[in-house]
Design a protein around this motif. Sequence first.
Motif, PDB file in Angstrom:
ATOM      1  N   SER A   1     -12.338  63.335 -13.818  1.00 54.61           N
ATOM      2  CA  SER A   1     -12.266  62.638 -15.099  1.00 54.61           C
ATOM      3  C   SER A   1     -13.613  62.089 -15.555  1.00 54.61           C
ATOM      4  N   ARG A   2     -14.582  62.082 -14.646  1.00 51.11           N
ATOM      5  CA  ARG A   2     -15.873  61.428 -14.899  1.00 51.11           C
ATOM      6  C   ARG A   2     -15.662  59.962 -15.279  1.00 51.11           C
ATOM      7  N   ILE A   3     -14.646  59.385 -14.691  1.00 56.92           N
ATOM      8  CA  ILE A   3     -14.412  57.957 -14.866  1.00 56.92           C
ATOM      9  C   ILE A   3     -14.479  57.288 -13.501  1.00 56.92           C
ATOM     10  N   ILE A   4     -15.174  56.173 -13.454  1.00 57.58           N
ATOM     11  CA  ILE A   4     -15.266  55.388 -12.229  1.00 57.58           C
ATOM     12  C   ILE A   4     -14.489  54.101 -12.433  1.00 57.58           C
ATOM     13  N   GLY A   5     -13.634  53.773 -11.496  1.00 56.36           N
ATOM     14  CA  GLY A   5     -12.910  52.515 -11.579  1.00 56.36           C
ATOM     15  C   GLY A   5     -13.723  51.390 -10.974  1.00 56.36           C
ATOM     16  N   LEU A   6     -13.854  50.301 -11.707  1.00 55.50           N
ATOM     17  CA  LEU A   6     -14.587  49.155 -11.187  1.00 55.50           C
ATOM     18  C   LEU A   6     -13.642  47.967 -11.092  1.00 55.50           C
ATOM     19  N   VAL A   7     -13.501  47.446  -9.909  1.00 57.10           N
ATOM     20  CA  VAL A   7     -12.623  46.306  -9.702  1.00 57.10           C
ATOM     21  C   VAL A   7     -13.481  45.081  -9.426  1.00 57.10           C
ATOM     22  N   VAL A   8     -13.248  44.038 -10.169  1.00 56.85           N
ATOM     23  CA  VAL A   8     -14.125  42.881 -10.048  1.00 56.85           C
ATOM     24  C   VAL A   8     -13.308  41.599 -10.080  1.00 56.85           C
ATOM     25  N   ALA A   9     -13.739  40.616  -9.295  1.00 59.13           N
ATOM     26  CA  ALA A   9     -12.937  39.401  -9.164  1.00 59.13           C
ATOM     27  C   ALA A   9     -13.569  38.191  -9.824  1.00 59.13           C
ATOM     28  N   TYR A  10     -14.792  37.865  -9.433  1.00 62.17           N
ATOM     29  CA  TYR A  10     -15.377  36.596  -9.871  1.00 62.17           C
ATOM     30  C   TYR A  10     -16.315  36.800 -11.046  1.00 62.17           C
ATOM     31  N   LEU A  11     -15.786  36.791 -12.252  1.00 61.50           N
ATOM     32  CA  LEU A  11     -16.665  37.035 -13.380  1.00 61.50           C
ATOM     33  C   LEU A  11     -17.377  35.761 -13.833  1.00 61.50           C
ATOM     34  N   ASP A  12     -17.000  34.612 -13.276  1.00 62.31           N
ATOM     35  CA  ASP A  12     -17.696  33.385 -13.658  1.00 62.31           C
ATOM     36  C   ASP A  12     -18.940  33.163 -12.811  1.00 62.31           C
ATOM     37  N   ASN A  13     -19.055  33.903 -11.745  1.00 63.91           N
ATOM     38  CA  ASN A  13     -20.295  33.882 -10.979  1.00 63.91           C
ATOM     39  C   ASN A  13     -21.257  34.873 -11.621  1.00 63.91           C
ATOM     40  N   GLN A  14     -22.362  34.356 -12.124  1.00 60.77           N
ATOM     41  CA  GLN A  14     -23.305  35.140 -12.924  1.00 60.77           C
ATOM     42  C   GLN A  14     -23.751  36.433 -12.245  1.00 60.77           C
ATOM     43  N   PHE A  15     -23.629  36.475 -10.945  1.00 60.52           N
ATOM     44  CA  PHE A  15     -24.086  37.653 -10.219  1.00 60.52           C
ATOM     45  C   PHE A  15     -23.320  38.911 -10.639  1.00 60.52           C
ATOM     46  N   TYR A  16     -22.054  38.761 -10.940  1.00 61.70           N
ATOM     47  CA  TYR A  16     -21.228  39.942 -11.165  1.00 61.70           C
ATOM     48  C   TYR A  16     -21.354  40.545 -12.560  1.00 61.70           C
ATOM     49  N   PRO A  17     -21.396  39.714 -13.589  1.00 58.79           N
ATOM     50  CA  PRO A  17     -21.685  40.311 -14.893  1.00 58.79           C
ATOM     51  C   PRO A  17     -22.979  41.110 -14.865  1.00 58.79           C
ATOM     52  N   LEU A  18     -23.953  40.557 -14.180  1.00 61.96           N
ATOM     53  CA  LEU A  18     -25.238  41.232 -14.063  1.00 61.96           C
ATOM     54  C   LEU A  18     -25.073  42.575 -13.377  1.00 61.96           C
ATOM     55  N   ALA A  19     -24.355  42.564 -12.264  1.00 65.61           N
ATOM     56  CA  ALA A  19     -24.134  43.803 -11.529  1.00 65.61           C
ATOM     57  C   ALA A  19     -23.343  44.780 -12.393  1.00 65.61           C
ATOM     58  N   LEU A  20     -22.343  44.258 -13.074  1.00 57.92           N
ATOM     59  CA  LEU A  20     -21.534  45.099 -13.955  1.00 57.92           C
ATOM     60  C   LEU A  20     -22.397  45.790 -14.999  1.00 57.92           C
ATOM     61  N   GLU A  21     -23.276  45.031 -15.607  1.00 58.85           N
ATOM     62  CA  GLU A  21     -24.145  45.594 -16.627  1.00 58.85           C
ATOM     63  C   GLU A  21     -25.002  46.720 -16.057  1.00 58.85           C
ATOM     64  N   ARG A  22     -25.628  46.430 -14.921  1.00 65.59           N
ATOM     65  CA  ARG A  22     -26.496  47.422 -14.302  1.00 65.59           C
ATOM     66  C   ARG A  22     -25.714  48.665 -13.865  1.00 65.59           C
ATOM     67  N   LEU A  23     -24.557  48.431 -13.289  1.00 71.10           N
ATOM     68  CA  LEU A  23     -23.736  49.561 -12.846  1.00 71.10           C
ATOM     69  C   LEU A  23     -23.344  50.421 -14.036  1.00 71.10           C
ATOM     70  N   SER A  24     -22.913  49.732 -15.076  1.00 78.99           N
ATOM     71  CA  SER A  24     -22.496  50.454 -16.263  1.00 78.99           C
ATOM     72  C   SER A  24     -23.629  51.319 -16.798  1.00 78.99           C
TER      73      SER A  24
ATOM     74  N   GLN B   1     -30.632  38.443  -3.616  1.00 72.65           N
ATOM     75  CA  GLN B   1     -30.003  39.741  -3.433  1.00 72.65           C
ATOM     76  C   GLN B   1     -30.560  40.650  -4.528  1.00 72.65           C
ATOM     77  N   PRO B   2     -31.229  41.709  -4.156  1.00 75.63           N
ATOM     78  CA  PRO B   2     -31.873  42.559  -5.163  1.00 75.63           C
ATOM     79  C   PRO B   2     -30.829  43.408  -5.878  1.00 75.63           C
ATOM     80  N   VAL B   3     -30.341  42.891  -6.987  1.00 77.23           N
ATOM     81  CA  VAL B   3     -29.251  43.564  -7.698  1.00 77.23           C
ATOM     82  C   VAL B   3     -29.600  45.007  -8.027  1.00 77.23           C
ATOM     83  N   ASN B   4     -30.792  45.208  -8.558  1.00 75.06           N
ATOM     84  CA  ASN B   4     -31.131  46.556  -8.991  1.00 75.06           C
ATOM     85  C   ASN B   4     -31.042  47.556  -7.853  1.00 75.06           C
TER      86      ASN B   4
END
Lengths: 340, 340
Positions: free
Chosen positions: B63-86, B293-296
């Motif tokens: 499908s060329r779709i990747i499922g991303l499951v995420v829990a703590y969106l209020d911790n700034q680390f994850y939105p950042l990771a989400l953005e980069r992953l996306s 933690q080196p997000v990139n």
Amino acid sequence: MPEARVTSQDVARLAGVSQSAVSRVFTPGASASQATIDKVKRAATQLGYRPNPLARAMITGKSRIIGLVVAYLDNQFYPLALERLSNALQAKGYHILVFTTPNSGDGLDRIVGELMDYRVDGIITASVAMSNGMTQRCADAGIPVVLFNRGQDGDGQSSVTSANIDGGRKVASFLAAGGHRRIAHIAGWSGSSTGRDRARGFTQGLAAHDRLPLDVIDGMYTRDAASQATRSLMARADPPDAIFVGNDHMAFAVMDTLRGELGLRVPHDVSVVGYDDVPLAGWAAYDLTTLRQPVNRMVEATVDTLLDQIETPGSLPEKIEIQGPLILRGSARIPKDWTQ
Amino acid sequence: MPEARVTSQDVARLAGVSQSAVSRVFTPGASASQATIDKVKRAATQLGYRPNPLARAMITGKSRIIGLVVAYLDNQFYPLALERLSNALQAKGYHILVFTTPNSGDGLDRIVGELMDYRVDGIITASVAMSNGMTQRCADAGIPVVLFNRGQDGDGQSSVTSANIDGGRKVASFLAAGGHRRIAHIAGWSGSSTGRDRARGFTQGLAAHDRLPLDVIDGMYTRDAASQATRSLMARADPPDAIFVGNDHMAFAVMDTLRGELGLRVPHDVSVVGYDDVPLAGWAAYDLTTLRQPVNRMVEATVDTLLDQIETPGSLPEKIEIQGPLILRGSARIPKDWTQ
DNA sequence: TATTGGATTGCATACGTTTGCAAACAACGA
DNA sequence: TCGTTGTTTGCAAACGTATGCAATCCAATA
């Protein structure tokens, strides 16, 4: 050894019915007798059958996927909105395909193309404006779009925002009543309706007290621009004693600059008021007085109007504005007898 | 009047070739003569044809779709990771279907089911652990999974984390060398590998200096638990003069509590060290010393290993650990001659 | 009992693509 | 000129489901 996917055919065989019968059992609103429903359900659970949404999408043209386009993920407001949107849509059986984009228009164009490829049932853009061309493309393809936290002129377009003009006015009254003499505004990006509306409301609100803003500077919704604006404001011969900042994200930068770099006290030397009321605004380090955008209600409205347009053909786009209260905290002087 | 979708049939008709020819032109690696390629491309652009990824997914199973499951969106680390992953995945032609879930296991189970329904090509879970049962289901279905910022025992599972044990050690050495007498730890959730590893490394690091932690309290990765832990630590007869906190998100709560509620100064009365180095850690209001933690690089590694497993059959899951530096700021006393 | 009408069911087709297979074709050396 | 080889091409069958149509069933009515 990957387990073979189980299809409606398999279920049909086991249940001793036709494939169409299986399909009908899993299609809400289709007709099937209780007897077949039972047989099929039993066979389905036994085999672990689940309908394939992709195949379903091919037939119906409905993918049950919503495209979400988002720009500023470092502003706490948006992850929060994303989370709420995701939950609300999941509850309704929809799923979210996310796209991140800089707010400049060229990437967005490509993204809209990809969204249409995936036959998304609807699009939500968070803090991203769509050009008229893109709006038109989506309309032609029959894909409803809702702008979240961004408005747009013309009425082909649904949008959900807070009552930005009114919010700007409230802040103006609050600061004027607080006895501030020189009130400045570091505005949200002038390319955005939210930024413009808050600034306009703010100016109107001051005018109602026969006042003019000391200055209005575009903060571009970035920390850097906001800090820079703060420096230039405070370098004036008549520096402001209050600053209304176009959103919390910038307001934090303003406070950092005032306190850390310029050694000023908030609110003793300068009052600061933000816009959004993100969680961070309530943390002790900032304790920011700010105008709340009610995320939950904005999300509800967004989901409602989007699903309405998807599921009820002929329903029209609507522009929804949601009122938010001013949240009093410690970053701005509070007028005596302030009750509003 | 919604414009009719243009299909490969339409293009074929216009170009005067068969539908298969059109398909081959748009399928990388298929054989077609230059002449047909030209004819088809011309017709395709003229009609505005784009292949339908859903139909393609039906055939190929991809499908060329990747499922991303995420829990703590209020911790700034994850939105950042989400953005980069996306961004990284978009660049490779994949798209992200997001699911938000509380970290408790039951919702996750449903989500994995939905992900498999959509025939996602791979799954990334950010700060969410999968039970062995779920891991097995994905393996059976041939869907590779990468745990982002979370490890798991056993080697069926890919994961990308920072070097948490090592990180914990570094912080311990730093605080010990700083001459702190009573060093406490408000740990990440003990149900998470990251929380446990950082705590273990920290304890080991202190042991290398013949020291013991004053106390170790589980902060559950929430602000409330962290604040509560801070209060109980500072209420001791021998309160700590340094606290290592299991991530930045909690560290901010700790600092808020120390400064706002208890009237203490950081680092004069208590040193605070965090873990993550989210952007907020660098803002003046907190100025938090923290282990980055080196997000990139974590994102790169995640995407690389995931796509490798998707596209190269037979490639094995791998566990990747990425070293991060300690970022010195103002929230913790810096040892004389600290060079490390 | 015969008739009617509504509910249920199966058959077959469609959605838009990829891909195995065999036919057609081009190029080339014998 | 004729095989031989390798490349292009079209045909047709998938993928897994929804749905129009006609056939069948069942109970209720005349």
